[in-house]
Design a protein around this motif. Structure first.
Motif, PDB file in Angstrom:
ATOM      1  N   VAL A 162       0.758  -1.079   0.044  1.00 55.02           N
ATOM      2  CA  VAL A 162       0.237   0.267   0.348  1.00 55.02           C
ATOM      3  C   VAL A 162       0.654   1.946  -0.259  1.00 55.02           C
ATOM      4  O   VAL A 162       1.809   1.728   0.423  1.00 55.02           O
TER       5      VAL A 162
ATOM      6  N   TYR B   3     -10.557   6.348  -1.874  1.00 52.72           N
ATOM      7  CA  TYR B   3      -9.815   4.715  -2.280  1.00 52.72           C
ATOM      8  C   TYR B   3     -10.922   4.004  -1.557  1.00 52.72           C
ATOM      9  O   TYR B   3     -11.318   3.853  -1.317  1.00 52.72           O
ATOM     10  N   ARG B   4     -10.227   2.325  -2.463  1.00 52.59           N
ATOM     11  CA  ARG B   4     -11.335   1.130  -2.233  1.00 52.59           C
ATOM     12  C   ARG B   4     -10.014   0.476  -1.688  1.00 52.59           C
ATOM     13  O   ARG B   4      -9.192   0.550  -2.867  1.00 52.59           O
ATOM     14  N   LEU B   5      -9.722  -0.349  -0.647  1.00 59.91           N
ATOM     15  CA  LEU B   5      -9.341  -1.394  -0.375  1.00 59.91           C
ATOM     16  C   LEU B   5      -9.770  -2.549  -0.258  1.00 59.91           C
ATOM     17  O   LEU B   5     -10.923  -3.047   1.007  1.00 59.91           O
ATOM     18  N   ASP B   6      -9.027  -2.933  -1.029  1.00 59.32           N
ATOM     19  CA  ASP B   6      -9.670  -4.908  -0.998  1.00 59.32           C
ATOM     20  C   ASP B   6      -8.607  -5.633  -1.004  1.00 59.32           C
ATOM     21  O   ASP B   6      -7.513  -5.524  -2.214  1.00 59.32           O
TER      22      ASP B   6
ATOM     23  N   THR C  86      -5.196  -5.014  -1.259  1.00 57.85           N
ATOM     24  CA  THR C  86      -4.718  -3.690  -2.434  1.00 57.85           C
ATOM     25  C   THR C  86      -5.841  -1.936  -2.081  1.00 57.85           C
ATOM     26  O   THR C  86      -6.933  -2.742  -2.175  1.00 57.85           O
ATOM     27  N   LEU C  87      -4.898  -1.455  -2.530  1.00 59.22           N
ATOM     28  CA  LEU C  87      -5.455  -0.357  -1.858  1.00 59.22           C
ATOM     29  C   LEU C  87      -5.633   0.748  -3.993  1.00 59.22           C
ATOM     30  O   LEU C  87      -4.803   0.618  -4.120  1.00 59.22           O
ATOM     31  N   THR C  88      -6.871   0.804  -4.331  1.00 55.83           N
ATOM     32  CA  THR C  88      -7.111   2.273  -5.460  1.00 55.83           C
ATOM     33  C   THR C  88      -7.813   2.905  -5.508  1.00 55.83           C
ATOM     34  O   THR C  88      -8.870   3.199  -4.155  1.00 55.83           O
ATOM     35  N   PRO C  89      -7.275   3.970  -6.289  1.00 50.54           N
ATOM     36  CA  PRO C  89      -8.244   5.428  -6.006  1.00 50.54           C
ATOM     37  C   PRO C  89      -9.233   4.909  -6.344  1.00 50.54           C
ATOM     38  O   PRO C  89      -9.309   3.958  -7.659  1.00 50.54           O
ATOM     39  N   VAL C  90     -10.309   5.776  -5.579  1.00 50.93           N
ATOM     40  CA  VAL C  90     -11.830   5.383  -6.480  1.00 50.93           C
ATOM     41  C   VAL C  90     -12.101   7.151  -7.850  1.00 50.93           C
ATOM     42  O   VAL C  90     -11.992   8.291  -6.649  1.00 50.93           O
TER      43      VAL C  90
END
Length: 225
Positions: A29, A214-217, A220-224
């Motif tokens: 992350v 962000y979304r954490l799933d 893994t952290l990814t921008p929304v």
């Protein structure tokens, strides 16, 4: 806010975390949070949100990677040094307010200042007035609503003038009215007290709050967008 021009208050790089050899909870992350910036981290239960906040706030240490607050690397500090970081540089707000039942609202807000051996009277009076809590100053947590108690928790988190507030599911136990009041308290913390803010939540009602999401799933952290 121009994120490229603002030096981050919080900087996480290549954060990994696993427990007892189990599958990784966080997987590489990266996150920057600037002063007065609000960041939302969405994700279902078990996605690693609490782990991320624990690493950012020095409550836990990463298996790999680094965290810096105000330019100071904290990931490998000894516990005594981390305790000072948590007291002076980071404010925490949890799903339940975690107020001390035997203390009044005023005493709960003053507690971090007392622990830091700082003068409390003027700062506490300012925070109680700013968060519209002055009328509740002499009441104990059992005598106020859950939403009011969570606002007290936000005020307490600001007592020592932290660089960042980390909030873990802060609206999960609140109704719509309480959620609105607590989000307004966070906005005040950000705009009037210049605290960076990271809120971890799965509450859809929070989606309109915060400039960066962000979304954490699955770690893994990814921008929304």
């Amino acid at each position: 806010m121009d994120r490229a021009m603002a030096d981050p208050v919080v900087r996480a790089r290549d954060l990994w975390k696993s427990y007892d050899g189990r599958a990784d909870v966080l997987c590489g992350v990266d996150l920057d949070v600037a002063a007065s910036e609000a960041v939302l981290v969405f994700g279902p239960n078990g996605s690693g949100k609490t782990t991320l906040l624990s690493l950012l706030g020095g409550l836990d240490v990463p298996s790999r990677g680094s965290v810096a607050i105000g330019g100071q690397e904290i990931s490998r500090l000894k516990e005594s040094a981390l305790a000072k970081i948590r007291l002076h540089e980071v404010g925490f707000v949890f799903q339940t307010h975690n107020l001390i039942d035997d203390l009044t609202v005023e005493e709960n807000v003053a507690l971090p200042l007392r622990l830091a051996r700082k003068s409390a009277e003027a700062r506490v009076a300012d925070l109680l007035a700013a968060f519209q809590l002055a009328r509740l100053a002499t009441r104990q947590p059992k005598e106020i609503s859950v939403g009011e108690a969570q606002r007290v928790a936000v005020a307490r988190a600001l007592a020592n003038g932290p660089k960042v507030i980390l909030a873990d599911e802060p609206t999960a136990a609140l109704d719509a009215k309480g959620t609105t009041a607590v989000l307004a308290a966070f906005e005040l913390a950000r705009k009037s007290y210049q605290a960076a803010l990271v809120v971890a939540t799965h509450d859809a009602d929070v989606k309109g709050f915060g400039a960066t999401s962000y979304r954490l799933d699955a770690g893994t952290l990814t921008p929304v967008p």
